[in-house]
Design a protein around this motif. Structure first.
Motif, PDB file in Angstrom:
ATOM      1  N   ALA A 165       0.836  -1.205   0.000  1.00  0.00           N
ATOM      2  CA  ALA A 165       0.000   0.000   0.000  1.00  0.00           C
ATOM      3  C   ALA A 165       0.868   1.251   0.000  1.00  0.00           C
ATOM      4  O   ALA A 165       0.595   2.210  -0.736  1.00  0.00           O
ATOM      5  N   LYS A 166       1.904   1.246   0.807  1.00  0.00           N
ATOM      6  CA  LYS A 166       2.809   2.401   0.888  1.00  0.00           C
ATOM      7  C   LYS A 166       3.526   2.620  -0.446  1.00  0.00           C
ATOM      8  O   LYS A 166       3.601   3.744  -0.941  1.00  0.00           O
ATOM      9  N   LYS A 167       4.030   1.544  -1.042  1.00  0.00           N
ATOM     10  CA  LYS A 167       4.772   1.629  -2.307  1.00  0.00           C
ATOM     11  C   LYS A 167       3.924   2.228  -3.428  1.00  0.00           C
ATOM     12  O   LYS A 167       4.402   3.009  -4.246  1.00  0.00           O
ATOM     13  N   HIS A 168       2.640   1.870  -3.453  1.00  0.00           N
ATOM     14  CA  HIS A 168       1.757   2.351  -4.514  1.00  0.00           C
ATOM     15  C   HIS A 168       1.064   3.671  -4.171  1.00  0.00           C
ATOM     16  O   HIS A 168       0.211   4.142  -4.923  1.00  0.00           O
ATOM     17  N   LYS A 169       1.411   4.222  -3.012  1.00  0.00           N
ATOM     18  CA  LYS A 169       0.939   5.543  -2.596  1.00  0.00           C
ATOM     19  C   LYS A 169      -0.584   5.692  -2.631  1.00  0.00           C
ATOM     20  O   LYS A 169      -1.118   6.700  -3.097  1.00  0.00           O
ATOM     21  N   ILE A 170      -1.267   4.659  -2.141  1.00  0.00           N
ATOM     22  CA  ILE A 170      -2.724   4.752  -2.031  1.00  0.00           C
ATOM     23  C   ILE A 170      -3.072   5.285  -0.642  1.00  0.00           C
ATOM     24  O   ILE A 170      -2.248   5.253   0.264  1.00  0.00           O
ATOM     25  N   ASP A 171      -4.298   5.742  -0.482  1.00  0.00           N
ATOM     26  CA  ASP A 171      -4.770   6.160   0.834  1.00  0.00           C
ATOM     27  C   ASP A 171      -5.141   4.920   1.635  1.00  0.00           C
ATOM     28  O   ASP A 171      -5.903   4.068   1.150  1.00  0.00           O
ATOM     29  N   TYR A 172      -4.611   4.811   2.833  1.00  0.00           N
ATOM     30  CA  TYR A 172      -4.930   3.681   3.705  1.00  0.00           C
ATOM     31  C   TYR A 172      -4.713   4.094   5.154  1.00  0.00           C
ATOM     32  O   TYR A 172      -4.009   5.063   5.441  1.00  0.00           O
ATOM     33  N   VAL A 173      -5.346   3.348   6.049  1.00  0.00           N
ATOM     34  CA  VAL A 173      -5.166   3.549   7.486  1.00  0.00           C
ATOM     35  C   VAL A 173      -4.968   2.171   8.105  1.00  0.00           C
ATOM     36  O   VAL A 173      -5.709   1.230   7.793  1.00  0.00           O
ATOM     37  N   VAL A 174      -3.980   2.050   8.968  1.00  0.00           N
ATOM     38  CA  VAL A 174      -3.725   0.794   9.671  1.00  0.00           C
ATOM     39  C   VAL A 174      -4.404   0.859  11.038  1.00  0.00           C
ATOM     40  O   VAL A 174      -4.312   1.870  11.736  1.00  0.00           O
ATOM     41  N   HIS A 175      -5.095  -0.207  11.389  1.00  0.00           N
ATOM     42  CA  HIS A 175      -5.790  -0.301  12.682  1.00  0.00           C
ATOM     43  C   HIS A 175      -5.263  -1.523  13.422  1.00  0.00           C
ATOM     44  O   HIS A 175      -5.284  -2.632  12.884  1.00  0.00           O
ATOM     45  N   GLU A 176      -4.824  -1.299  14.653  1.00  0.00           N
ATOM     46  CA  GLU A 176      -4.274  -2.401  15.451  1.00  0.00           C
ATOM     47  C   GLU A 176      -5.159  -2.629  16.673  1.00  0.00           C
ATOM     48  O   GLU A 176      -5.740  -1.691  17.224  1.00  0.00           O
ATOM     49  N   TYR A 177      -5.265  -3.869  17.093  1.00  0.00           N
ATOM     50  CA  TYR A 177      -6.018  -4.214  18.293  1.00  0.00           C
ATOM     51  C   TYR A 177      -5.351  -5.408  18.949  1.00  0.00           C
ATOM     52  O   TYR A 177      -4.565  -6.128  18.309  1.00  0.00           O
ATOM     53  N   ALA A 178      -5.654  -5.630  20.216  1.00  0.00           N
ATOM     54  CA  ALA A 178      -5.070  -6.751  20.954  1.00  0.00           C
ATOM     55  C   ALA A 178      -5.810  -8.030  20.563  1.00  0.00           C
ATOM     56  O   ALA A 178      -6.989  -8.203  20.879  1.00  0.00           O
ATOM     57  N   HIS A 179      -5.112  -8.905  19.857  1.00  0.00           N
ATOM     58  CA  HIS A 179      -5.713 -10.171  19.415  1.00  0.00           C
ATOM     59  C   HIS A 179      -5.843 -11.136  20.590  1.00  0.00           C
ATOM     60  O   HIS A 179      -4.914 -11.290  21.384  1.00  0.00           O
TER      61      HIS A 179
ATOM     62  N   GLU B 124     -13.720 -11.017  15.475  1.00  0.00           N
ATOM     63  CA  GLU B 124     -12.960 -10.344  16.530  1.00  0.00           C
ATOM     64  C   GLU B 124     -12.513  -8.964  16.064  1.00  0.00           C
ATOM     65  O   GLU B 124     -12.628  -7.980  16.795  1.00  0.00           O
ATOM     66  N   ALA B 125     -12.017  -8.869  14.837  1.00  0.00           N
ATOM     67  CA  ALA B 125     -11.575  -7.582  14.303  1.00  0.00           C
ATOM     68  C   ALA B 125     -12.729  -6.585  14.280  1.00  0.00           C
ATOM     69  O   ALA B 125     -12.574  -5.434  14.710  1.00  0.00           O
ATOM     70  N   ALA B 126     -13.885  -7.021  13.793  1.00  0.00           N
ATOM     71  CA  ALA B 126     -15.056  -6.137  13.737  1.00  0.00           C
ATOM     72  C   ALA B 126     -15.449  -5.674  15.146  1.00  0.00           C
ATOM     73  O   ALA B 126     -15.684  -4.479  15.369  1.00  0.00           O
ATOM     74  N   GLU B 127     -15.494  -6.611  16.079  1.00  0.00           N
ATOM     75  CA  GLU B 127     -15.880  -6.267  17.455  1.00  0.00           C
ATOM     76  C   GLU B 127     -14.898  -5.298  18.088  1.00  0.00           C
ATOM     77  O   GLU B 127     -15.284  -4.275  18.647  1.00  0.00           O
ATOM     78  N   LYS B 128     -13.611  -5.621  17.995  1.00  0.00           N
ATOM     79  CA  LYS B 128     -12.605  -4.803  18.683  1.00  0.00           C
ATOM     80  C   LYS B 128     -12.425  -3.432  18.044  1.00  0.00           C
ATOM     81  O   LYS B 128     -12.027  -2.481  18.722  1.00  0.00           O
ATOM     82  N   LEU B 129     -12.711  -3.325  16.759  1.00  0.00           N
ATOM     83  CA  LEU B 129     -12.591  -2.022  16.087  1.00  0.00           C
ATOM     84  C   LEU B 129     -13.923  -1.277  16.047  1.00  0.00           C
ATOM     85  O   LEU B 129     -14.000  -0.161  15.537  1.00  0.00           O
ATOM     86  N   GLY B 130     -14.991  -1.905  16.585  1.00  0.00           N
ATOM     87  CA  GLY B 130     -16.304  -1.267  16.632  1.00  0.00           C
ATOM     88  C   GLY B 130     -16.907  -1.043  15.256  1.00  0.00           C
ATOM     89  O   GLY B 130     -17.530  -0.011  15.008  1.00  0.00           O
TER      90      GLY B 130
END
Length: 154
Positions: free
Chosen positions: A8-22, A32-38
């Motif tokens: 994503a970075k190399k191709h210079k697209i718009d993106y956002v990284v979201h991290e959560y405690a797995h 789990e991803a949906a729940e933890k990220l609301g």
């Protein structure tokens, strides 16, 4: 950085990284991803690898609240039959561990089909290459980065 984020970075697209405690005890990585990220489950997409009749592999990207239909992905790929791929084959081909398989930055670029419902959203969330890490990007950018197609595969 994971290979997915690097793409994503190399191709210079718009993106956002979201991290959560797995939580390793959670029964579903995507849910789990949906729940933890609301997030609603129809905006979080799972990356499923299928095995085709010629022993090649392909990827289906579908909402975590939906089920990949083997007949539909086979049709979208122009083959007669598809089945879920063996976990060891998935890890070997993608370079990712199960639960952290991203459609981006795979070791071996696999044919990819994204469920048409992704186009209902300005952005969707897919694995960023490890458990507990999601990347938010436009479905059209995802399609371009993986060289994929959109089809009704759920």
């Amino acid at each position: 950085m994971t290979p997915a984020i690097n793409v994503a970075k190399k191709h210079k697209i718009d993106y956002v990284v979201h991290e959560y405690a797995h939580d390793p005890a959670h029964p579903s990585y995507g849910t789990e991803a949906a729940e933890k990220l609301g997030l609603p489950e129809n905006r979080v997409f799972k990356t499923l690898v299928v095995s085709l009749a010629d022993n090649s592999l392909a990827v289906g990207v579908v909402p975590v609240c939906s089920k990949l239909t083997m007949k539909r992905i086979a049709k979208a790929l122009g083959v007669k039959k598809a089945a879920m791929a063996d976990g060891a084959d998935v890890e070997r081909a993608t370079g990712y561990v199960l639960g952290g398989v991203s459609p981006l930055g795979q070791k071996k670029r696999l044919k990819t089909v994204i469920d048409f419902s992704a186009k209902d959203h300005a952005t969707i969330f897919v694995s960023a290459g490890r458990r507990g890490l999601q990347i938010e990007l436009s479905p059209v950018d995802l399609q371009k980065l993986v060289g994929g197609t959109f089809a009704d595969i759920c």
